[in-house]
Design a protein around this motif. Structure first.
Motif, short mmCIF file in Angstrom:
data_model
loop_
_atom_site.label_atom_id
_atom_site.label_comp_id
_atom_site.label_asym_id
_atom_site.label_seq_id
_atom_site.Cartn_x
_atom_site.Cartn_y
_atom_site.Cartn_z
N UNK A 125 -27.19 -94.00 -74.05
CA UNK A 125 -28.14 -92.92 -74.22
C UNK A 125 -28.06 -92.32 -75.61
N UNK A 126 -28.66 -91.16 -75.78
CA UNK A 126 -28.72 -90.50 -77.08
C UNK A 126 -27.47 -89.68 -77.35
N UNK A 127 -26.96 -89.80 -78.57
CA UNK A 127 -25.80 -89.03 -79.03
C UNK A 127 -26.10 -88.45 -80.40
N UNK A 128 -25.58 -87.25 -80.66
CA UNK A 128 -25.59 -86.66 -82.00
C UNK A 128 -24.17 -86.82 -82.53
N UNK A 129 -24.03 -87.60 -83.59
CA UNK A 129 -22.72 -87.84 -84.20
C UNK A 129 -22.63 -86.98 -85.45
N UNK A 130 -21.61 -86.12 -85.51
CA UNK A 130 -21.39 -85.24 -86.66
C UNK A 130 -19.99 -85.55 -87.20
N UNK A 131 -19.94 -85.91 -88.48
CA UNK A 131 -18.67 -86.20 -89.13
C UNK A 131 -18.47 -85.16 -90.22
N UNK A 132 -17.42 -84.39 -90.08
CA UNK A 132 -17.10 -83.31 -91.01
C UNK A 132 -15.69 -83.57 -91.53
N UNK A 133 -15.58 -83.89 -92.83
CA UNK A 133 -14.25 -84.22 -93.36
C UNK A 133 -14.04 -83.65 -94.76
N UNK A 134 -12.77 -83.61 -95.15
CA UNK A 134 -12.37 -83.10 -96.46
C UNK A 134 -11.63 -84.22 -97.19
N UNK A 135 -11.96 -84.37 -98.48
CA UNK A 135 -11.28 -85.34 -99.33
C UNK A 135 -11.07 -84.68 -100.69
N UNK A 136 -9.82 -84.56 -101.12
CA UNK A 136 -9.47 -83.90 -102.38
C UNK A 136 -10.10 -82.51 -102.49
N UNK A 137 -9.93 -81.70 -101.44
CA UNK A 137 -10.44 -80.33 -101.38
C UNK A 137 -11.96 -80.23 -101.53
N UNK A 138 -12.66 -81.30 -101.24
CA UNK A 138 -14.12 -81.34 -101.29
C UNK A 138 -14.63 -81.61 -99.88
N UNK A 139 -15.57 -80.79 -99.41
CA UNK A 139 -16.12 -80.95 -98.06
C UNK A 139 -17.24 -81.99 -98.06
N UNK A 140 -17.26 -82.78 -96.99
CA UNK A 140 -18.30 -83.78 -96.78
C UNK A 140 -18.81 -83.64 -95.35
N UNK A 141 -20.12 -83.84 -95.18
CA UNK A 141 -20.74 -83.64 -93.87
C UNK A 141 -21.79 -84.73 -93.65
N UNK A 142 -21.77 -85.32 -92.44
CA UNK A 142 -22.70 -86.38 -92.08
C UNK A 142 -23.16 -86.12 -90.64
N UNK A 143 -24.46 -86.22 -90.43
CA UNK A 143 -25.00 -86.02 -89.08
C UNK A 143 -26.08 -87.07 -88.83
N UNK A 144 -26.00 -87.69 -87.65
CA UNK A 144 -26.99 -88.71 -87.30
C UNK A 144 -27.17 -88.74 -85.80
N UNK A 145 -28.41 -88.95 -85.38
CA UNK A 145 -28.72 -89.16 -83.97
C UNK A 145 -28.75 -90.66 -83.73
N UNK A 146 -28.04 -91.10 -82.70
CA UNK A 146 -28.01 -92.52 -82.40
C UNK A 146 -28.32 -92.75 -80.93
N UNK A 147 -28.76 -93.94 -80.64
CA UNK A 147 -28.95 -94.38 -79.24
C UNK A 147 -27.90 -95.45 -79.00
N UNK A 148 -26.98 -95.17 -78.08
CA UNK A 148 -25.92 -96.12 -77.81
C UNK A 148 -26.27 -96.94 -76.59
#
Length: 148
Positions: A125-148
């Motif tokens: 079904x449908x999922x909202x995948x949110x990836x929130x991470x830090x690398x070298x004190x820099x914030x990164x954010x990724x969001x995607x809707x997927x159908x699994x």
């Protein structure tokens, strides 16, 4: 007994009101019709929206993109090749809009650029995948809707 038109109208109105009351009670008492917010702290998360925009821009500045794809083992997350995997810290959030009970949060702990989310944690079904991470004190954010 004969029913004249005024009695018929009154009976129809009473039947309609009874039907509406039955529907209201059914919707309130049945858990099948329970529609919660996607997150508990909706307003607090909205205040952090600009931070997510800035973190998304940081991710777009990288030379290699973050890629999510379906594999036989589950869901594969490939982190950008220009980052050192052991320095990436953060979380992966899996939101299921149709069922709050299936939501999960996974800590990111990498030895390589590839991270696999087991298919046991995912339902078709449908999922909202949110990836929130830090690398070298820099914030990164990724969001995607997927159908699994």
């Amino acid at each position: 007994m004969r029913i004249n038109w005024s009695t018929g109208i009154v009976i129809a109105i009473i039947a309609f009101i009874t039907f509406i009351m039955f529907m209201v009670v059914t919707m309130i008492s049945n858990n099948e019709y329970n529609h919660d917010l996607v997150t508990e702290n909706y307003y607090q998360k909205e205040l952090k929206y600009q931070d997510h925009i800035d973190a998304s821009k940081n991710l777009n500045k990288l030379e290699h993109p973050l890629v999510i794809q379906k594999v036989p083992d589950g869901l594969e997350v490939n982190f950008p090749k220009d980052l050192i995997p052991t320095k990436i810290k953060g979380k992966i959030f899996l939101y299921r809009p149709s069922n709050k009970a299936l939501d999960s949060e996974i800590e990111i702990n990498l030895n390589q650029h590839r991270f696999v989310i087991s298919e046991k944690a995912l339902v078709n079904g449908r999922w909202d995948v949110v990836i929130d991470f830090i690398y070298n004190n820099q914030n990164y954010f990724y969001k995607k809707e997927i159908i699994y």
